[in-house]
Design a protein around this motif. Structure first.
Motif, mmCIF file in Angstrom:
data_model
loop_
_atom_site.group_PDB
_atom_site.id
_atom_site.type_symbol
_atom_site.label_atom_id
_atom_site.label_comp_id
_atom_site.label_asym_id
_atom_site.label_seq_id
_atom_site.Cartn_x
_atom_site.Cartn_y
_atom_site.Cartn_z
ATOM 1 N N GLY A 231 31.811 14.626 20.752
ATOM 2 C CA GLY A 231 31.583 13.506 21.592
ATOM 3 C C GLY A 231 30.576 14.003 22.384
ATOM 4 N N ILE A 232 30.239 15.805 22.843
ATOM 5 C CA ILE A 232 29.584 16.836 23.166
ATOM 6 C C ILE A 232 29.012 16.882 22.674
ATOM 7 C CG2 ILE A 232 29.290 19.410 24.070
ATOM 8 C CD1 ILE A 232 31.684 19.084 25.398
ATOM 9 N N ALA A 233 28.406 17.087 21.007
ATOM 10 C CA ALA A 233 27.890 17.061 20.289
ATOM 11 C C ALA A 233 27.316 16.326 19.850
ATOM 12 C CB ALA A 233 28.280 17.884 18.866
ATOM 13 N N LEU A 234 27.713 14.785 19.912
ATOM 14 C CA LEU A 234 27.149 13.844 19.579
ATOM 15 C C LEU A 234 26.082 13.560 20.730
ATOM 16 C CD1 LEU A 234 26.264 10.709 17.841
ATOM 17 C CD2 LEU A 234 28.689 9.871 18.968
ATOM 18 N N VAL A 235 26.579 13.669 22.221
ATOM 19 C CA VAL A 235 25.459 13.161 23.391
ATOM 20 C C VAL A 235 24.371 14.020 23.063
ATOM 21 C CG1 VAL A 235 25.238 13.663 25.894
ATOM 22 C CG2 VAL A 235 27.399 12.424 25.078
ATOM 23 N N TYR A 236 25.035 15.386 22.803
ATOM 24 C CA TYR A 236 22.975 16.219 22.224
ATOM 25 C C TYR A 236 22.784 15.815 21.591
ATOM 26 C CZ TYR A 236 20.833 20.825 22.196
ATOM 27 O OH TYR A 236 19.714 21.715 21.284
ATOM 28 N N VAL A 237 22.969 16.231 20.365
ATOM 29 C CA VAL A 237 22.069 15.782 19.557
ATOM 30 C C VAL A 237 21.197 13.760 20.105
ATOM 31 C CG1 VAL A 237 22.045 14.847 17.055
ATOM 32 C CG2 VAL A 237 23.542 16.803 17.958
ATOM 33 N N LEU A 238 22.107 13.163 20.219
ATOM 34 C CA LEU A 238 21.508 11.900 20.681
ATOM 35 C C LEU A 238 20.330 12.066 21.562
ATOM 36 C CD1 LEU A 238 24.187 9.212 20.618
ATOM 37 C CD2 LEU A 238 22.493 9.271 19.298
ATOM 38 N N GLU A 239 20.524 12.737 23.015
ATOM 39 C CA GLU A 239 19.654 12.821 24.158
ATOM 40 C C GLU A 239 18.477 13.366 23.121
ATOM 41 O OE1 GLU A 239 21.650 14.742 27.303
ATOM 42 O OE2 GLU A 239 22.872 12.953 27.285
ATOM 43 N N THR A 240 18.839 15.210 22.709
ATOM 44 C CA THR A 240 17.790 15.666 22.069
ATOM 45 C C THR A 240 16.393 14.938 20.927
ATOM 46 O OG1 THR A 240 19.230 16.971 20.556
ATOM 47 C CG2 THR A 240 18.786 17.926 22.933
ATOM 48 N N GLN A 241 17.879 14.164 19.885
ATOM 49 C CA GLN A 241 17.119 13.936 18.855
ATOM 50 C C GLN A 241 16.760 12.314 18.597
ATOM 51 O OE1 GLN A 241 15.988 16.414 16.790
ATOM 52 N NE2 GLN A 241 17.013 17.725 18.311
ATOM 53 N N VAL A 242 16.971 11.528 19.882
ATOM 54 C CA VAL A 242 16.470 10.323 19.917
ATOM 55 C C VAL A 242 16.743 10.008 21.209
ATOM 56 C CG1 VAL A 242 17.803 8.169 19.487
ATOM 57 C CG2 VAL A 242 18.520 9.786 18.856
ATOM 58 N N LEU A 243 17.167 10.474 22.222
ATOM 59 C CA LEU A 243 16.806 9.841 23.683
ATOM 60 C C LEU A 243 15.190 10.281 23.962
ATOM 61 C CD1 LEU A 243 16.725 7.732 25.613
ATOM 62 C CD2 LEU A 243 18.858 9.468 27.112
ATOM 63 N N LEU A 244 15.351 11.735 24.397
ATOM 64 C CA LEU A 244 13.824 12.825 24.139
ATOM 65 C C LEU A 244 12.649 12.587 23.909
ATOM 66 C CD1 LEU A 244 15.191 15.959 25.319
ATOM 67 C CD2 LEU A 244 14.164 14.721 26.625
ATOM 68 N N PRO A 245 12.566 11.711 22.594
ATOM 69 C CA PRO A 245 11.466 12.165 21.758
ATOM 70 C C PRO A 245 11.265 11.189 22.451
ATOM 71 C CG PRO A 245 13.092 13.006 20.582
ATOM 72 C CD PRO A 245 13.531 13.232 21.309
ATOM 73 N N SER A 246 11.998 9.537 22.516
ATOM 74 C CA SER A 246 11.730 8.341 22.717
ATOM 75 C C SER A 246 10.722 8.305 24.399
ATOM 76 C CB SER A 246 13.249 7.183 22.379
ATOM 77 O OG SER A 246 12.716 6.427 23.392
ATOM 78 N N LEU A 247 11.620 8.932 25.176
ATOM 79 C CA LEU A 247 10.579 9.161 26.409
ATOM 80 C C LEU A 247 9.643 9.615 26.766
ATOM 81 C CD1 LEU A 247 13.428 10.377 28.745
ATOM 82 C CD2 LEU A 247 12.911 8.505 28.404
ATOM 83 N N SER A 248 8.938 10.392 25.573
ATOM 84 C CA SER A 248 8.216 10.810 24.548
ATOM 85 C C SER A 248 6.673 10.121 24.245
ATOM 86 C CB SER A 248 8.306 12.564 23.891
ATOM 87 O OG SER A 248 9.275 13.687 24.558
ATOM 88 N N ASN A 249 7.661 9.398 23.222
ATOM 89 C CA ASN A 249 6.519 8.486 22.998
ATOM 90 C C ASN A 249 6.466 6.989 23.537
ATOM 91 O OD1 ASN A 249 6.502 9.201 20.781
ATOM 92 N ND2 ASN A 249 8.500 8.301 20.295
ATOM 93 N N GLU A 250 6.636 6.647 24.316
ATOM 94 C CA GLU A 250 6.597 6.340 25.623
ATOM 95 C C GLU A 250 5.509 6.816 27.224
ATOM 96 O OE1 GLU A 250 9.176 3.900 29.508
ATOM 97 O OE2 GLU A 250 10.598 5.143 27.664
ATOM 98 N N LEU A 251 5.988 8.123 26.868
ATOM 99 C CA LEU A 251 5.087 8.648 28.218
ATOM 100 C C LEU A 251 3.297 8.867 27.488
ATOM 101 C CD1 LEU A 251 6.758 11.819 29.790
ATOM 102 C CD2 LEU A 251 6.158 9.496 30.667
ATOM 103 N N THR A 252 3.894 9.085 25.830
ATOM 104 C CA THR A 252 2.348 8.881 25.442
ATOM 105 C C THR A 252 1.043 7.922 25.631
ATOM 106 O OG1 THR A 252 3.567 10.478 24.021
ATOM 107 C CG2 THR A 252 1.008 9.431 23.562
ATOM 108 N N GLU A 253 2.369 6.633 25.033
ATOM 109 C CA GLU A 253 1.501 5.603 25.108
ATOM 110 C C GLU A 253 1.205 4.752 26.405
ATOM 111 O OE1 GLU A 253 4.314 2.547 23.950
ATOM 112 O OE2 GLU A 253 4.158 3.459 21.273
#
Length: 479
Positions: A24-46
């Motif tokens: 669970g810890i590893a999954l949360v870290y991967v999803l937040e760093t590899q999915v959620l943060l890039p998604s936020l960055s793309n949203e901010l860029t637009e």
């Protein structure tokens, strides 16, 4: 935790309770760093590009701080990100948060400013657990009609602004993992019960065997190992039942076989003690009957002694060279006389070229005596008893045939079983039921075998096969 079931359940739950939280810890870290943060960055860029396009239509905001602040207030009302306007040199013109607006006119010390001034867009993301940390930051240049940089738009997400997304993701993952843990515990419980049940049945059955309780045949189901264990217990139960039946049969046969000669001996003793003993002819007849009864008891004792040897697996033969022609001639003499006294026809075909073999002449004579005795006993007067011999494929064979009642097909596989005697109208209705069993085991001890061919109402043929080889070593026989 003394029961096997609890330990099996614990063996399923413990690994899951350790592995699932780590996953669970590893999954949360991967999803937040590899999915959620890039998604936020793309949203901010637009959003940053959109605000930059709007700012290009309002060139006065770069020279008037009041209009710049009004523009920021207008565009940030529908955004969760922090908005900041910078001049081409990196000084803060306006900001959506009061803390940043108080720094108006100050240079922003940010590495992204230099990147934008060099003509590139700056995107920065950082995974942090601090609420005030900037987890996503985007800087976009705003160019005028001459393509010169007239200002910079900066959009920032702090953790506190996206914490709800992070928490929602974590709660979802935690829920899935907890459900998986509960499901694993339930599966472990079912598997433990399914494995414990046959083991408990086997344990109870073995305990029942050791304590002398009723013998129970177990169902053979479950994993291969459990089925093999149950099959082993069932085999043991079957053997114990057979032994119990054999014990009862042995006692019944002993009572029957001992009762007749002992009764005859007692009657003869009483007769000799009276006046019958005064008549020499009567006395001689009584003594002859007593001798026959004692001879029968001696044969019974020999059979029981040989049965003991079989049970302790100590059947031994004293091997020596045997000239078959001479040996067979000597063995059949007393039985030929017994057959003639009963009114039977005797036939013997013994080839003169039979080889010399290694064997125990006394033990083999015991085998032949049993076969010839049965043939004479169960062949009615006027019938025929014959002895034949020969050699084939490196073996010699000796056959004893009769024209007696024969043996039913369903009994032929059982006549070599100890204590088997058959019904009242069958061939083996009398005796201890040990003769053929002993004969077979003596044949095996010599490395040979004993076979039977019989037809009901026609007669029987027993064939003793022995190997032709020197240095024969007898092996323990199977009972």
């Amino acid at each position: 935790m003394r029961s096997l079931r609890n330990r099996l359940i614990l063996s399923h739950i413990l690994p899951l309770s350790v592995i699932i939280p780590l996953m669970g810890i590893a999954l949360v870290y991967v999803l937040e760093t590899q999915v959620l943060l890039p998604s936020l960055s793309n949203e901010l860029t637009e959003q940053a590009h959109l605000i930059a396009d709007l700012a290009r239509d309002h060139p006065d905001i770069w020279s008037d701080p009041a209009q710049a602040q009004a523009f920021v207030a207008r565009v940030s009302s529908d955004l969760t990100a922090r908005v900041m306007l910078l001049d081409p040199n990196g000084r803060i013109l306006a900001a959506s948060e009061a803390s940043d607006a108080g720094q108006a006119g100050q240079l922003l010390t940010h590495p992204g400013v230099a990147t934008v001034q060099a003509g590139q867009m700056s995107i920065h993301q950082e995974y942090s657990q601090q609420r005030q940390a900037e987890v996503a930051d985007v800087l976009v240049a705003v160019r005028g009609s001459d393509q010169q940089i007239v200002g910079i738009v900066r959009l920032t997400h702090r953790l506190e602004t996206v914490l709800e997304r992070f928490l929602r993701l974590r709660h979802l993952i935690a829920g899935v993992l907890v459900a998986g843990l509960l499901l694993g515990a339930a599966v472990g419980w079912v598997l433990a019960l399914d494995l414990e049940r046959p083991i408990r049945e086997v344990t109870r059955a073995i305990y029942g065997l050791s304590s002398g309780e009723r013998l129970i045949v177990l169902p053979e189901h479950g994993p291969d190992e459990i089925r093999m264990l149950a099959h082993g217990v069932n085999t043991l139960v079957e053997r114990l039942r057979t032994l119990e039946q054999t014990r009862h049969q042995l006692l019944a046969n002993l009572v029957h076989e001992l009762g007749r000669p002992l009764g005859a001996l007692r009657s003869a003793v009483h007769a000799l003690g009276g006046r019958a003993g005064e008549d020499p002819a009567v006395r001689q007849e009584l003594l002859h009957g007593m001798d026959e009864a004692l001879t029968g008891l001696q044969r019974l004792l020999d059979d029981l002694a040989h049965l003991h040897d079989q049970l302790v697996r100590t059947v031994e033969v004293q091997c020596q060279p045997i000239t078959l022609q001479d040996w067979l001639t000597d063995v059949q003499v007393p039985w030929e006389k017994a057959a003639q006294e009963k009114g039977l026809h005797w036939q013997a075909t013994i080839p003169p070229a039979l080889p010399t073999i290694e064997g125990d002449p006394d033990r083999l004579a015991q085998v032949m005596g049993n076969l010839l005795s049965n043939a004479i006993k169960y062949t009615p007067p006027g019938g025929t008893v014959s002895v034949d011999a020969g050699q084939e494929n490196g073996q010699i064979w000796i056959a004893v045939s009769d024209t007696g009642p024969g043996i039913a097909p369903e009994e032929q596989a059982r006549i070599f079983t100890p204590f088997y005697r058959g019904g009242a109208n069958r061939r083996f209705a009398h005796g201890m039921g040990l003769g053929l069993s002993i004969a077979r085991n003596l044949a095996i001890a010599h490395g040979g075998r004993l076979e039977v061919q019989s037809t009901s109402g026609v007669g029987s043929r027993f064939t003793l096969w022995l190997p032709i080889r020197a240095g024969l070593i007898a092996q323990p026989t199977d009972t």
